[in-house]
Write a protein that holds these residues in place. Sequence first.
Motif, PDB file in Angstrom:
ATOM      1  N   LEU A  72      -3.640   3.841  -0.404  1.00 17.36           N
ATOM      2  CA  LEU A  72      -4.186   3.833   0.951  1.00 17.36           C
ATOM      3  C   LEU A  72      -4.475   5.274   1.361  1.00 17.36           C
ATOM      4  CD1 LEU A  72      -4.937   2.551   3.627  1.00 17.36           C
ATOM      5  CD2 LEU A  72      -2.510   2.537   4.262  1.00 17.36           C
TER       6      LEU A  72
ATOM      7  N   VAL B 162      -4.739   0.370   8.975  1.00 18.29           N
ATOM      8  CA  VAL B 162      -3.998  -0.234   7.875  1.00 18.29           C
ATOM      9  C   VAL B 162      -4.680  -1.540   7.512  1.00 18.29           C
ATOM     10  CG1 VAL B 162      -1.795  -1.230   7.162  1.00 18.29           C
ATOM     11  CG2 VAL B 162      -1.831   0.831   8.581  1.00 18.29           C
TER      12      VAL B 162
ATOM     13  N   THR C   7       0.498   5.222   0.823  1.00 19.72           N
ATOM     14  CA  THR C   7      -0.409   6.210   1.403  1.00 19.72           C
ATOM     15  C   THR C   7      -0.610   7.353   0.414  1.00 19.72           C
ATOM     16  OG1 THR C   7       1.386   7.416   2.515  1.00 19.72           O
ATOM     17  CG2 THR C   7       0.325   5.638   3.745  1.00 19.72           C
TER      18      THR C   7
ATOM     19  N   ALA D 157      -2.031  -6.000   4.243  1.00 21.46           N
ATOM     20  CA  ALA D 157      -0.855  -5.212   3.853  1.00 21.46           C
ATOM     21  C   ALA D 157       0.431  -5.963   4.177  1.00 21.46           C
ATOM     22  CB  ALA D 157      -0.863  -3.864   4.567  1.00 21.46           C
TER      23      ALA D 157
ATOM     24  N   TYR E 236       0.833  -1.202   0.000  1.00 17.10           N
ATOM     25  CA  TYR E 236       0.000   0.000   0.000  1.00 17.10           C
ATOM     26  C   TYR E 236       0.867   1.252   0.000  1.00 17.10           C
ATOM     27  CZ  TYR E 236      -4.254  -2.677   0.968  1.00 17.10           C
ATOM     28  OH  TYR E 236      -5.323  -3.542   0.883  1.00 17.10           O
TER      29      TYR E 236
ATOM     30  N   VAL F  46       3.680  -1.055   3.916  1.00 24.94           N
ATOM     31  CA  VAL F  46       3.105   0.255   3.635  1.00 24.94           C
ATOM     32  C   VAL F  46       4.236   1.199   3.269  1.00 24.94           C
ATOM     33  CG1 VAL F  46       1.855   2.238   4.577  1.00 24.94           C
ATOM     34  CG2 VAL F  46       1.129  -0.077   5.156  1.00 24.94           C
TER      35      VAL F  46
END
Length: 410
Positions: free
Chosen positions: A129, A138, A92, A142, A90, A145
């Motif tokens: 994300l 989260v 962000t 995942a 993921y 991240v």
Amino acid sequence: LRGKFLDAVADRGESLTLNAKYPQLALAWDKVDVAAALLLTTGEDEKRSAVVPDTEFSTTVDRRPVFQGEPRLFRELVALSDTDAKPVVYFTQSNGELSIDPAAEAPNDRKASRLRAYLEKNYMEVRPLAFPLENPTVPADAAAVVVAGPRSPLAPAAAEALKKYVTDKGKKGRLLVLAGAAPGPNNQGVEKTGLEDLLTTLNVRLGDKFVYSYHQEDPRRDNRQTIAWFTGAAVAAKNEVAVTMAKVSPALVLELPREVSAAGPNSDYQPLPLLVTDGITWLEDDRVDEGQIGQVIAELKSNAAVQQRKKLNEGGRPLAALVSQGAAPGRPGAPPSGGTPVAAVYGNAHFVSDAIGRRMSPDAAPLTYKLVGVTLDWLRDRPSVAGSDVEGKKYAEYQFPQASTVDTTR
């Protein structure tokens, strides 16, 4: 594992039969320049498969074909031997981070869609994300991240969600932070990431100043660009990221990086320095206008007090670190040993942007993309797919006699 080499003409009948079972093979034949393909199968009823078209056996460097068939095959073998599903990574996307959306209307230096394509080609599933304002979490699936170049601080609740994800021993969370020096409000200072508390917990400190370089051998070079070397400590520790990447290139270039150092003694989390500066560097509180660089350098050369205040350095300033949990700290100056990968922190994000990727040919990837891929493999404690041991191998070249009847395609 079984492998079968198929010629588009000689093996047309067999290919038509296999196309129904292996859609990847049918897609390969749709490309007009594909004359042959390698089909790899494994597992029950040979359901798991991979296809390597002959067009991917080589790439072009300086207008010359360069063989890459062995590392390409290696990556497929590693992926097929991993019985787990594709890891979900993921990125962000809540605070002005590099966008992974290819259709996003953003300048190339604020996009990472090419990095996304590279990671997906190397057997990872990449998803955005976007943290909600209330109760951010989260996702449970995942594998890692990535926080890449936020332009505003992450909200405390989002940072806390990431902290819980990484430090909760039951979750086995993995974090990759790419945070270069971006101007703060009113172009004053360096913008905060909102992850400072989390990084301190992981025993990492992000520098709050801009790193500039003086290229003594060529003063005309861009002073925003800093040469970073993979550390001898990381290579000596046989760290997979350092060893794999150093075989390809011992150094890379970062634009306006920031320092990444140990926050202090911590028996639980141990950062291993990965990249350090080469040559003369100094620190600035604010971003320097291009027209003022000459004046700043002249002052540095002539004023010892300014050199001390701006922490003039002749090499070894840390710019990246790999964090392990439970690693045993070594003697002073020695790398930590053992431990479980938890996080990786790079003092730069521009190096993975589309602005860097666009400088390469469509079938090639920048060294920095490979660095991210290898880092994610290390975080997941998996063999590196993105940077195989055969990546930098040298090959001899042979010529068949003109009268030879050898099938050179095979």
